[in-house]
Design an enzyme around this catalytic site. Structure first.
Site, short mmCIF file in Angstrom:
data_model
loop_
_atom_site.label_atom_id
_atom_site.label_comp_id
_atom_site.label_asym_id
_atom_site.label_seq_id
_atom_site.Cartn_x
_atom_site.Cartn_y
_atom_site.Cartn_z
N GLU A 42 0.01 2.16 -3.14
CA GLU A 42 1.11 1.23 -3.39
C GLU A 42 0.72 0.33 -4.57
OE1 GLU A 42 3.30 0.26 0.72
OE2 GLU A 42 1.22 -0.43 0.67
N ASP A 83 -3.26 1.39 0.78
CA ASP A 83 -2.31 0.36 1.15
C ASP A 83 -2.44 -0.82 0.18
OD1 ASP A 83 -0.49 -0.93 3.21
OD2 ASP A 83 -2.18 -2.32 3.27
#
Length: 707
Positions: A434, A405
């Site tokens: 990400e 994340d």
């Protein structure tokens, strides 16, 4: 004690005194008192910041970490010297780096050893409850800021807490390295590894040779089995994901059996470590995606059948992973090392205040994550903690990959260290995340973001160019994508189909196709059906379904790693709710009846998955392969994606993928004999022969031919 005057140790010879009472002037004499000595403070300068009068002093004597010092003056000031910026210096990082592998608890039936890293603590105690007996024991400080304690006897399942004195204050916290916990992270628990052993059943997994062989399917533990009326016995739990032999109202398979039939290679679960905002003792805990880390090495209790039994969550998560492995499906873990739930209460932050996070020049927490704090992964002991945590989940639980994340908050060296450590365990494990360019306290060149992909050669990145070009801008809901008559990004379609390894037309290009995670939908933002509905409803519902079907098809035929969000293949909806992290189950649940209602599309996606797995031309391993064997041309809104001389990686030497982005049917003369594997809403590895025919590709569909 004066509550308006503070003293800070900011560097090895630098002391700062902050006066918010205007009680100090440059004529006052200050001394450091502690460790049986008195040290004179030498005035350097003073200045004002807001309401504070700031005084800088220097010392010629090196202070001793682990000793408590007080700043006293000739006008009655007497305050504790607090460790502040000193813990963020390069020298501190070097001096107190500990390279051992024994932090946390190590259990034996005859004794249990505790090791805690807190270089600036002046005292450390252990509170432990063993059966009906409660003990308080004192740690001994040892090398590199590590404190140690050994208890004789059997302490399995004993609850414990750490009592630490730092900066003159006593605080109570859990163990950041804990591997088990009571409900709601109230106390850490000693684990006997032999009591929680579960075979990960990795011997059932098929060979997995290269990252582009993956087909990732993202889901959430609770969403997967919480639907009312379905037959899951363990609704919303780890064990619910592993239940077999279940069917929906129409008699079609659901749950793990459905995913096995669909053909995906990896299931990615949203965070399953212990997270906040969810009362584990409630009959139905509040819904949460899980991006609120509290205990990084402990599974989430609300997903266990009994959160009050510390072993329940451990064993049941392992059983879930093993169940997927027995079906030939690998399991990826969504991890959140970029921020913590509550910075002031996080165990590591209590033990070593100021070290774990990034700060600005005024000593305020940075917040590039938007979650209140940014983890300083570049610091050596933080990096060590993250790497060891990842390796623990990989070895102890049997996870097969990790999705990071907000990976752009983390630094390049940490991500490469993770990749290196995982390679030593199993080089086939996937590492991706990400790679957004997040505002944080490190230089651009140090960020683990997609723009720095060349420095992260074995790590994948979610491809935002692919996402927004295909479906339309994630953040402009009326913007149409290529599948829905939005042609602003048509010039980059060739780059996207080719794994974004071409350097023209796209914001980010990758060194290799394995770095491109191709997706059009994930848990964030609007789910795909709701997003396409927002921009394409005026075209009619049948066209909306066609748009989504083509979007998913493009994910599955493009070079790179395809990523699907659970239920997109049967038009899952959240009724227009965006970012449903705290929405009720009625919004977030997977409606398994839709897999029958939209069975034609499910079979279509299933067929495309099978085609991708059948021929390696859709899974090229290198940019060089793509340069040599891929040709992409266009004629207005018709895209011709040719894979030629590819017999070396499959049974067919030439493949044509014809993509019709227009509203009109496309008629093409197809000379010679070809095998058709996909047309309109049909796809299968059982081909249909086409010989010297005029073939018709319906509007907003693609077709696949091989010979």
């Amino acid at each position: 004690m004066d509550k308006h005057i503070f003293a800070f140790w900011d560097d090895f010879q630098k002391i700062i005194i902050e006066d918010y009472q205007q009680k100090i002037n440059d004529t006052n004499q200050f001394m450091l008192v502690g460790n049986d000595e008195q040290i004179e403070l030498l005035f350097v300068s003073d200045y004002y910041v807001g309401d504070g009068h700031i005084f800088e002093y220097t010392i010629k004597h090196e202070l001793l970490f682990g000793s408590e010092y007080r700043v006293v003056s000739d006008n009655g000031i007497n305050v504790v010297l607090e460790n502040r910026n000193i813990v963020r210096t390069a020298e501190f990082d070097k001096r107190f780096y500990y390279d051992g592998d024994d932090l946390g608890v190590h259990y034996l039936p005859t004794q249990t050893e505790f090791a805690v890293w807190t270089p600036i603590a002046t005292e450390l105690l252990l509170w432990v409850k063993n059966a009906d007996k409660t003990l308080i024991k004192r740690f001994t400080r040892s090398e590199a800021g590590v404190w140690r304690l050994q208890l004789k006897g059997d302490f399995e399942l004993s609850e414990y807490l750490l009592l630490v004195k730092v900066n003159g204050l006593w605080q109570v916290t859990t163990d950041p390295y804990a591997r088990a916990s009571t409900a709601n992270a109230e106390r850490s628990v000693v684990v006997n590894p032999a009591s929680v052993q579960v075979d990960a059943q990795k011997n059932f997994l098929p060979a997995f040779d290269f990252p582009t062989d993956a087909i990732i399917y993202e889901t959430h533990v609770r969403d997967f089995s919480i639907q009312d009326g379905q037959v899951f016995a363990n609704k919303g739990k780890f064990l619910g994901m592993s239940e077999r032999g279940l069917a929906n109202d129409a008699g079609d398979s659901i749950g793990i059996d459905y995913l096995t039939e669909l053909g995906v290679t990896h299931v990615q679960v949203l965070p399953v470590f212990d997270f906040g905002r969810s009362d584990e003792l409630a009959e139905l805990p509040a819904y949460n995606w899980g991006y609120d880390p509290i205990q990084y090495n402990v599974p989430e209790g609300s997903y266990a059948t009994d959160a009050t039994q510390p072993y329940s969550r451990i064993i049941e998560l392992k059983q879930m992973i093993a169940a997927f492995h027995m079906q030939g499906i690998r399991v990826n873990m969504d991890v959140v090392y970029n921020h913590v739930f509550e910075a002031g209460q996080f165990a590591y932050g209590v033990l070593v205040p100021g070290y774990l996070f990034r700060y600005d020049a005024l000593n305020h927490l940075l917040d590039g994550t938007g979650c209140g704090n940014d983890v300083a992964s570049e610091r050596r002991m933080v990096r060590k903690f993250i790497v060891e945590s990842i390796c623990y989940w990989a070895t102890e639980y049997g996870f097969d990959g990790f999705r990071f994340d907000l990976m752009g908050i983390l630094d390049i060296d940490t991500m490469n260290a993770i990749r290196e450590a995982i390679n030593d365990i199993d080089s086939s494990m996937l590492i991706y995340g990400e790679g957004w360019n997040m505002a944080s306290g490190i230089e651009e060149k140090e960020k683990a973001m997609a723009e720095n992909a060349q420095s992260l050669p074995q790590i994948g990145f979610f491809n935002a160019d692919f996402r927004d070009a295909i479906k339309g801008s994630t953040f402009q809901h009326d913007a149409r994508g290529l599948v829905a008559n939005g042609f602003e990004r048509l010039p980059i379609i060739a780059s996207l189909l080719a794994g974004s390894v071409y350097q023209t037309g796209i914001a980010v290009h990758f060194e290799e196709p394995s770095q491109s995670i191709n997706y059009v939908s994930c848990h964030d933002n609007l789910i795909l059906f709701d997003r396409i509905l927002r921009s394409g409803m005026s075209d009619g519902m049948s066209r909306v379904y066609t748009y989504q079907q083509l979007a998913l098809a493009l994910v599955l035929v493009s070079q790179g790693i395809p990523f699907l969000h659970a239920g997109d293949e049967f038009f899952r909806t959240k009724n227009g709710v965006e970012d449903s992290y705290n929405a009720p189950d009625a919004i977030n649940m997977i409606d398994w009846n839709r897999r029958s209602e939209f069975k034609t599309t499910v079979e279509y996606i299933k067929g495309l998955i099978a085609i991708r797995k059948m021929h390696g031309a859709f899974r090229m391993k290198s940019a060089q392969e793509i340069f040599e064997h891929v040709k992409i041309t266009s004629n207005n809104l018709n895209i011709y994606y040719d894979l030629f001389n590819v017999g070396y990686c499959g049974d067919y030497n030439d493949i044509k993928v014809i993509i019709n982005l227009s509203d009109e049917e496309l008629a093409i003369d197809l000379p010679l004999e070809w095998q058709c594997f996909a047309e309109n809403s049909w796809a299968s590895i059982s081909a249909k022969t086409r010989k010297n025919e005029i073939i018709e590709v319906a509007a907003h569909t693609l077709a696949i031919y091989m010979r």
